[in-house]
Design an enzyme around this catalytic site. Structure first.
Site, PDB file in Angstrom:
ATOM      1  N   ARG A   1       0.887  -1.176   0.000  1.00 25.46           N
ATOM      2  CA  ARG A   1       0.000   0.000   0.000  1.00 25.46           C
ATOM      3  C   ARG A   1       0.914   1.212   0.000  1.00 25.46           C
ATOM      4  O   ARG A   1       1.679   1.417   0.953  1.00 25.46           O
ATOM      5  CB  ARG A   1      -0.903  -0.024   1.235  1.00 25.46           C
ATOM      6  CG  ARG A   1      -1.637   1.270   1.445  1.00 25.46           C
ATOM      7  CD  ARG A   1      -2.761   1.157   2.437  1.00 25.46           C
ATOM      8  NE  ARG A   1      -3.887   0.438   1.876  1.00 25.46           N
ATOM      9  CZ  ARG A   1      -5.121   0.465   2.374  1.00 25.46           C
ATOM     10  NH1 ARG A   1      -5.380   1.168   3.453  1.00 25.46           N
ATOM     11  NH2 ARG A   1      -6.093  -0.207   1.797  1.00 25.46           N
TER      12      ARG A   1
ATOM     13  N   ARG B   1     -13.291  -9.183   0.701  1.00 25.09           N
ATOM     14  CA  ARG B   1     -11.860  -8.903   0.476  1.00 25.09           C
ATOM     15  C   ARG B   1     -11.052 -10.170   0.772  1.00 25.09           C
ATOM     16  O   ARG B   1     -10.106 -10.501   0.058  1.00 25.09           O
ATOM     17  CB  ARG B   1     -11.389  -7.765   1.402  1.00 25.09           C
ATOM     18  CG  ARG B   1     -11.966  -6.391   1.084  1.00 25.09           C
ATOM     19  CD  ARG B   1     -11.426  -5.821  -0.219  1.00 25.09           C
ATOM     20  NE  ARG B   1      -9.994  -5.715  -0.244  1.00 25.09           N
ATOM     21  CZ  ARG B   1      -9.297  -4.700   0.255  1.00 25.09           C
ATOM     22  NH1 ARG B   1      -9.920  -3.675   0.786  1.00 25.09           N
ATOM     23  NH2 ARG B   1      -7.970  -4.671   0.179  1.00 25.09           N
TER      24      ARG B   1
HETATM   25  N1   CP Z   1     -11.185  -0.761   1.846  1.00 27.25           N
HETATM   26  C1   CP Z   1      -9.954  -0.787   2.352  1.00 27.25           C
HETATM   27  O1   CP Z   1      -8.980  -0.927   1.626  1.00 27.25           O
HETATM   28  O2   CP Z   1      -9.882  -0.667   3.715  1.00 27.25           O
HETATM   29  P1   CP Z   1      -8.562  -0.459   4.581  1.00 27.25           P
HETATM   30  O3   CP Z   1      -8.048   0.920   4.295  1.00 27.25           O
HETATM   31  O4   CP Z   1      -9.031  -0.604   5.993  1.00 27.25           O
HETATM   32  O5   CP Z   1      -7.557  -1.493   4.203  1.00 27.25           O
HETATM   33  N1  NVA Z   2     -10.116   6.210  -1.477  1.00 27.59           N
HETATM   34  C1  NVA Z   2      -9.718   5.781  -0.165  1.00 27.59           C
HETATM   35  C2  NVA Z   2      -9.864   4.304  -0.049  1.00 27.59           C
HETATM   36  C3  NVA Z   2      -9.444   3.732   1.273  1.00 27.59           C
HETATM   37  C4  NVA Z   2      -9.571   2.245   1.306  1.00 27.59           C
HETATM   38  C5  NVA Z   2      -8.302   6.199   0.114  1.00 27.59           C
HETATM   39  O1  NVA Z   2      -7.466   6.175  -0.806  1.00 27.59           O
HETATM   40  O2  NVA Z   2      -8.022   6.595   1.233  1.00 27.59           O
END
Ligand code: CP
Ligand code: NVA
Length: 304
Positions: A106, A290
């Site tokens: 991420r 998920r």
């Molecule tokens: N939807 C999603 O990616 O949630 P998190 O940010 O909690 O991982």
């Molecule tokens: N659009 C949001 C999604 C989080 C899962 C973000 O990028 O923070």
């Protein structure tokens, strides 16, 4: 299944048949798990998870999924890696690929996940970048298929910010034959290359009119107005009150329409509690999926 792609960074890497097969396998894995069947398909495999940003669902679903498949997941905060002290992404990627079988990251900038993938000898999955969130779309399509029993021919409305989750959703709709109408304030449109490319396969309508976008749709989707990478700017006033999904807006969709949100949600902003907790909302199934969708993805990427 043997995927053509090594990595999953946007969702566009998957061929239509591959995407459909991953979704169907996810539904099967879910069914098996509920019956108490859990095959160790990834026995002795290790997943490295790098997080530059916070996460609840992505972290827990990947780690649990790996455990259920007989493998192991390492949670690596980017702040605790040598990345923090200036080691390059390239060197980090080359190093990690010598230890683990899969990497999920991420990141803030999509360039970083591309660099990670380019330098990794093992598959890399995007667990959210500023531009895409493909793992979310896999779970979302799986949820739609469970609820509507089909994908092709459905209509979906995206209301609010044309963000990372929206970009992957457009690709997902294009691959599965779902027409999409997107209503955003001016200046908050999704990636126009994604729109252009996807318009060759499905109808992609962009507008600034939520009421028109939701007309006759089977699925209404929104996401936060303030994504993690936008946290320092206050954008909420550009969206409220017109781009909130509330009961009045839901009434304009098909009566059997479902409501979806990747979470976390800001209740009272992009969606009212009445809608997110209401009878049309499928958010908890979506969040659960998920787990199943990513298990199917990891199995497919490792070609087992
Ligand atoms: N939807 C999603 O990616 O949630 P998190 O940010 O909690 O991982
Ligand atoms: N659009 C949001 C999604 C989080 C899962 C973000 O990028 O923070």
């Amino acid at each position: 299944m043997k995927l053509k792609t090594k990595d999953l960074l946007t969702l566009n890497e998957l061929k239509k048949s591959e995407l459909v097969e991953i979704i169907d396998n996810a539904i099967k894995l879910k069914r098996d798990l509920k019956k108490g069947i859990s095959k160790p398909l990834l026995k002795n495999k290790t997943l490295a998870m790098i997080f530059q940003k916070p996460s609840t669902r992505t972290r827990v679903s990947f780690e649990t999924g790996m455990f259920q498949l007989g493998g192991h997941a390492l949670n690596l905060s980017a702040d605790e890696l040598q990345l923090k002290r200036g080691e390059t992404i390239e060197d980090t990627s080359k190093t990690l690929s010598r230890y683990v079988d899969l990497i999920m990251a991420r990141v803030y900038s999509h360039d970083e996940i591309e660099l990670l993938a380019k330098n990794s000898s093992v598959p890399v999955m995007n667990g959210l970048s500023d531009s895409f969130h493909p793992c979310q779309t896999l779970a979302d399509l799986m949820t739609i298929k469970e609820k509507k029993k089909k994908l092709a021919g459905l209509k979906l409305a995206w209301i609010g910010d044309g963000n990372n989750v929206c970009n992957s959703m457009i690709y997902g709709c294009a691959k599965t034959g779902i027409d999409i109408s997107i209503a955003t304030p001016k200046g908050y449109e999704p990636n126009l290359n994604v729109v252009k490319e996807s318009s060759k396969l499905i109808s992609v309508k962009l507008s600034n009119h939520p009421e028109t976008a939701v007309q006759d749709v089977d699925v209404v989707v929104t996401d936060t107005f303030v994504s993690i990478h936008h946290q320092t700017t206050d954008r909420t006033n550009d969206f409220l009150p017109r781009f909130q999904v509330n009961s009045d807006l839901m009434k304009k969709a098909n009566p059997s329409a479902i409501f979806m949100h990747c979470l976390p949600a800001k209740r009272g902003q992009e969606v009212t509690s009445e809608v997110i907790d209401g009878h049309q909302s499928v958010i908890w199934d979506e969040a659960e999926n998920r787990l199943h969708a990513q298990k199917a993805l990891m199995v497919a990427l490792l070609r087992v």
